[in-house]
Motif scaffolding. Structure first.
Motif, short mmCIF file in Angstrom:
data_model
loop_
_atom_site.label_atom_id
_atom_site.label_comp_id
_atom_site.label_asym_id
_atom_site.label_seq_id
_atom_site.Cartn_x
_atom_site.Cartn_y
_atom_site.Cartn_z
N ALA A 84 -65.20 -55.66 51.83
CA ALA A 84 -64.26 -56.18 50.83
C ALA A 84 -63.95 -57.66 51.07
CB ALA A 84 -62.97 -55.37 50.85
N VAL A 85 -63.76 -58.05 52.32
CA VAL A 85 -63.49 -59.45 52.62
C VAL A 85 -64.68 -60.33 52.25
CG1 VAL A 85 -63.07 -61.10 54.49
CG2 VAL A 85 -61.77 -58.97 54.40
N LEU A 86 -65.89 -59.89 52.60
CA LEU A 86 -67.08 -60.67 52.26
C LEU A 86 -67.26 -60.77 50.75
CD1 LEU A 86 -69.60 -59.34 54.94
CD2 LEU A 86 -68.32 -61.49 54.96
N ALA A 87 -66.97 -59.68 50.03
CA ALA A 87 -67.08 -59.71 48.57
C ALA A 87 -66.04 -60.65 47.97
CB ALA A 87 -66.93 -58.30 48.00
N PHE A 88 -64.82 -60.63 48.51
CA PHE A 88 -63.78 -61.52 48.00
C PHE A 88 -64.14 -62.98 48.23
CE2 PHE A 88 -59.94 -64.04 48.74
CZ PHE A 88 -59.28 -63.87 47.53
N VAL A 89 -64.66 -63.28 49.42
CA VAL A 89 -65.06 -64.65 49.71
C VAL A 89 -66.18 -65.09 48.79
CG1 VAL A 89 -66.08 -66.15 51.47
CG2 VAL A 89 -64.28 -64.54 52.10
N ALA A 90 -67.15 -64.22 48.53
CA ALA A 90 -68.24 -64.55 47.62
C ALA A 90 -67.71 -64.83 46.22
CB ALA A 90 -69.26 -63.42 47.59
N SER A 91 -66.73 -64.04 45.77
CA SER A 91 -66.14 -64.27 44.45
C SER A 91 -65.34 -65.56 44.43
CB SER A 91 -65.25 -63.08 44.09
OG SER A 91 -64.54 -63.33 42.88
N TRP A 92 -64.58 -65.82 45.48
CA TRP A 92 -63.75 -67.01 45.56
C TRP A 92 -64.60 -68.28 45.51
CZ3 TRP A 92 -58.46 -67.68 45.63
CH2 TRP A 92 -57.98 -68.92 46.04
N ASN A 93 -65.77 -68.24 46.12
CA ASN A 93 -66.62 -69.43 46.21
C ASN A 93 -67.61 -69.55 45.05
OD1 ASN A 93 -65.46 -70.20 48.66
ND2 ASN A 93 -66.92 -69.01 49.85
N ASN A 94 -67.65 -68.55 44.17
CA ASN A 94 -68.65 -68.56 43.10
C ASN A 94 -68.36 -69.69 42.12
OD1 ASN A 94 -69.99 -67.75 40.47
ND2 ASN A 94 -70.77 -66.19 41.85
N MET B 105 -71.17 -71.05 39.80
CA MET B 105 -72.07 -71.09 38.66
C MET B 105 -71.58 -70.22 37.50
SD MET B 105 -76.15 -70.48 38.74
CE MET B 105 -75.91 -68.98 39.68
N PHE B 106 -71.13 -69.00 37.80
CA PHE B 106 -70.70 -68.10 36.73
C PHE B 106 -69.50 -68.66 35.99
CE2 PHE B 106 -72.45 -64.20 39.21
CZ PHE B 106 -73.73 -64.60 38.88
N ALA B 107 -68.51 -69.17 36.74
CA ALA B 107 -67.31 -69.70 36.11
C ALA B 107 -67.60 -70.97 35.33
CB ALA B 107 -66.23 -69.96 37.17
N LEU B 108 -68.55 -71.77 35.80
CA LEU B 108 -68.88 -73.01 35.10
C LEU B 108 -69.41 -72.73 33.70
CD1 LEU B 108 -69.24 -76.12 35.27
CD2 LEU B 108 -71.56 -75.69 36.10
N VAL B 109 -70.16 -71.64 33.53
CA VAL B 109 -70.78 -71.33 32.24
C VAL B 109 -69.91 -70.39 31.41
CG1 VAL B 109 -72.80 -70.30 31.13
CG2 VAL B 109 -73.08 -71.69 33.20
N LEU B 110 -69.27 -69.40 32.04
CA LEU B 110 -68.63 -68.32 31.30
C LEU B 110 -67.11 -68.49 31.15
CD1 LEU B 110 -70.54 -65.34 32.92
CD2 LEU B 110 -71.02 -66.43 30.72
N ALA B 111 -66.50 -69.41 31.88
CA ALA B 111 -65.05 -69.60 31.78
C ALA B 111 -64.73 -70.76 30.85
CB ALA B 111 -64.46 -69.85 33.17
N ASP B 112 -63.45 -70.87 30.49
CA ASP B 112 -62.98 -72.02 29.72
C ASP B 112 -61.86 -72.71 30.50
OD1 ASP B 112 -60.76 -70.42 29.40
OD2 ASP B 112 -61.14 -69.96 27.29
N GLU B 113 -61.15 -73.65 29.86
CA GLU B 113 -60.13 -74.41 30.57
C GLU B 113 -58.96 -73.55 31.02
OE1 GLU B 113 -59.41 -74.63 26.14
OE2 GLU B 113 -61.11 -74.94 27.52
N ASN B 114 -58.78 -72.39 30.41
CA ASN B 114 -57.66 -71.52 30.78
C ASN B 114 -58.02 -70.54 31.89
OD1 ASN B 114 -55.88 -72.62 28.79
ND2 ASN B 114 -56.86 -71.34 27.24
N THR B 115 -59.28 -70.28 32.07
CA THR B 115 -59.71 -69.29 33.07
C THR B 115 -60.59 -69.89 34.15
OG1 THR B 115 -61.59 -68.66 31.67
CG2 THR B 115 -59.56 -67.39 31.43
N GLU B 116 -60.71 -71.21 34.22
CA GLU B 116 -61.58 -71.81 35.22
C GLU B 116 -61.06 -71.52 36.62
OE1 GLU B 116 -61.66 -76.01 34.67
OE2 GLU B 116 -59.73 -76.35 35.65
N THR B 117 -61.98 -71.35 37.55
CA THR B 117 -61.64 -71.03 38.93
C THR B 117 -61.63 -72.29 39.78
OG1 THR B 117 -63.96 -70.51 39.36
CG2 THR B 117 -62.52 -68.68 38.73
N VAL B 118 -61.31 -72.11 41.06
CA VAL B 118 -61.15 -73.28 41.95
C VAL B 118 -62.42 -74.10 42.08
CG1 VAL B 118 -60.47 -74.02 44.26
CG2 VAL B 118 -59.34 -72.09 43.22
#
Length: 285
Positions: free
Chosen positions: A209-219, A221-234
């Motif tokens: 779970a920790v490794l999966a969370f870290v992978a999600s936190w650091n992702n 590419m997905f957020a760059l294409v699929l998110a907008d200004e309201n849902t962009e990640t760190v």
């Protein structure tokens, strides 16, 4: 010469050999630690420097620190909402991935379904960037682009295979006799999994779970294409510090430091389970 005399001479030689190997191991550990730690130390140090000091090679770790970078980053108002988005997407995608992957890993490990597990592993082999165009088209048709749903689903594409293949080895290493005894006492196969196998595999589940969370936190590419200004990640918010003309190195390092802190806190809180999980995996069999 007596046997005792031979042993007395052999003991110092053995100790010297062990001492030599211990010394070499200590040097190797120190070198590896420095290789991984120096970039992190430089990042945190640069977060307290001005842009001029960051690009000046003569300025090392001794300099008058400033909090201006952190003040500017927080005043911009983008990094904190982005951290909230990353936290939401990371937690939801990790929990849902664990709910799906942990029982699947138990089934693969207990019933010899390695071929089925290999099909899931294909998701780790296929380059994720090759899926972004069809994903964007399909999610755009469904009206989900820019939503948290699309980010959670895309991150689960990475987290489910990761958790699955970490947990398979843990369930294979658990004594099957414990579950058979539970079955004799009247539990179903899935009941034995819930009451016997799952609690015993808690260290492995925490590690995955920790490794999966870290992978999600650091992702990124997905957020760059699929998110907008309201849902962009760190990671996407950090990318805004880089422009065509210049790069705000001080702000970028300050934002990177803020991004690193939650991951470090999660790792420290789960350190006991992570160490136990990695040790259990290493001593399997």
């Amino acid at each position: 010469m007596s046997t005792a005399a031979v042993l007395d001479r052999a003991v110092p030689v053995t100790r010297r050999r062990r001492g030599g190997w211990s010394w070499l191991r200590g040097v190797a550990i120190t070198v590896v630690t420095l290789v991984f730690a120096l970039p992190v130390v430089w990042m945190f140090a640069a977060a307290f420097k001005t842009n001029v000091q960051v690009t000046d090679p003569t300025v090392g770790l001794v300099f008058p620190p400033t909090l201006e970078n952190f003040a500017n980053v927080l005043a911009d108002g983008a990094i904190l909402p982005a951290m909230g988005n990353s936290l939401l997407v990371g937690v939801v995608s990790t929990v849902l991935s664990a709910v799906l992957a942990v029982p699947a890993a138990w089934a693969v490990g207990r019933f010899g379904m390695r071929s089925t597990g290999s099909l899931v592993l294909v998701a780790r082999i296929v380059p994720a960037i090759s899926l972004l165009v069809p994903w964007y088209y399909l999610f755009a048709q469904a009206g989900l682009v820019g939503s948290y749903t699309v980010l959670v689903l895309s991150h689960m594409f990475v987290s489910v295979p990761l958790i699955l293949w970490i947990m398979i080895s843990f369930f294979e290493g658990l004594p099957v006799e414990l579950e058979e005894a539970a079955r004799v006492d009247g539990l179903s196969a899935f009941g034995a999994f819930l009451r016997i196998a799952l609690p015993l595999a808690a260290p492995g589940t925490a590690t995955a779970a920790v490794l999966a969370f870290v992978a999600s936190w650091n992702n990124f590419m997905f957020a760059l294409v699929l998110a907008d200004e309201n849902t962009e990640t760190v990671p996407v918010a950090l990318f805004s510090f880089i422009s065509y003309a210049s790069t705000d190195w001080g702000g970028l390092m300050a934002a990177s430091a803020l991004m690193t802190v939650p991951v470090v806190v999660v790792a420290l809180l789960a350190q006991k389970h992570i160490v136990a999980g990695l040790t259990a995996g290493a001593t399997k069999g």
